[in-house]
Design a protein around this motif. Sequence first.
Motif, PDB file in Angstrom:
ATOM      1  N   VAL A 236       0.840  -1.204   0.000  1.00 18.41           N
ATOM      2  CA  VAL A 236       0.000   0.000   0.000  1.00 18.41           C
ATOM      3  C   VAL A 236       0.872   1.249   0.000  1.00 18.41           C
ATOM      4  O   VAL A 236       0.680   2.176  -0.810  1.00 18.41           O
ATOM      5  N   GLY A 303      -3.640   3.358  -4.947  1.00 16.91           N
ATOM      6  CA  GLY A 303      -3.079   3.135  -3.623  1.00 16.91           C
ATOM      7  C   GLY A 303      -4.116   3.287  -2.522  1.00 16.91           C
ATOM      8  O   GLY A 303      -4.147   2.502  -1.561  1.00 16.91           O
ATOM      9  N   ARG A 307      -5.295   0.268  -0.023  1.00 18.00           N
ATOM     10  CA  ARG A 307      -5.241   0.422   1.432  1.00 18.00           C
ATOM     11  C   ARG A 307      -6.568   0.046   2.069  1.00 18.00           C
ATOM     12  O   ARG A 307      -6.605  -0.664   3.077  1.00 18.00           O
TER      13      ARG A 307
END
Length: 315
Positions: A236, A303, A307
Amino acid sequence: MPHNSERTAPAKTSRLSAFLNSDLAWSYRHSPVTIIASIVAATLILMAAAAPWIAPYNPFNPATLNLMDGFTPPNSKSMSGNYFLLGSDSQGRDVLSTIMYGSRVSLFVGISATLLAMVMGVGLGLVAGYAGGLADTIIMRVADVQLSFPAILIALLVFGIARGLIPPNQQEGAAVWVLIIAIGLANWAQFARTVRGATMVERQKDYVAAARILGVNPFLILLRHVLPNVMGPVLVIGTIGLALAIIEEATLSYLGVGVPPTQPSLGTLIRIGQQFLFSGEWWILFFPAITLVALALSVNLLGDWLRDALNPRLR
């Protein structure tokens, strides 16, 4: 008796179906923003990777440049008869082709710097979290000091030191590698802090204690047992860090301390285009800038999705 191919085919199919039915795949299919971001990122990456084959012109070959093509507006032909979809710059270079080639440099620097920061940060974080004591104190205090400064300033410092150590006749050829090292050294601390915390949790678990009792080498414990269980947060941070590394590279190149003009990145193209913004040739700045924004934003959105998708508390 079934052949090996017949036995492995169902196994591959079951793994594929298991992935398609996983929470990660479900989250991706139900996130339109993530799908759009992945399409934009994949398109820009493929265009950059295939630039030597699909670019209309080779913008950095002096033999193909014609000053009569200079300052041609988008979607029009120049005085020499060449067509430019996104216009041309002051030297007659096709803006679309310069963006494709410039994206190659930006992506190469961003990915390489992120990998360098990841390797350094993960390695130091594993040592700090598993060994503890003096090693943990030294590594974390260095990381705290580095995190107290903006990453761009640290990159500038590293870049300046490296340029001072490299002979002047070799600086242009080594500029890309110096930029990778500078950005990588400026961003390892975030990986180290995250991995340290995850390692401190993992080392208290039974499987690590069992490996210690069996006399397994600590290096092998970290490599085979602890590392696979801390890679989720690292991926992440790496995805988000890639977007930041691309922006940092563009910033350094915009400031004139990045890659040389002979192999410009998106930041260099923006710096060049800024000189002609107020004289009416807006396209020289606009298209490289919008490409940089689209690339960084799409990677950043991926990203953010990764996450959330890997966070068990949000499932």
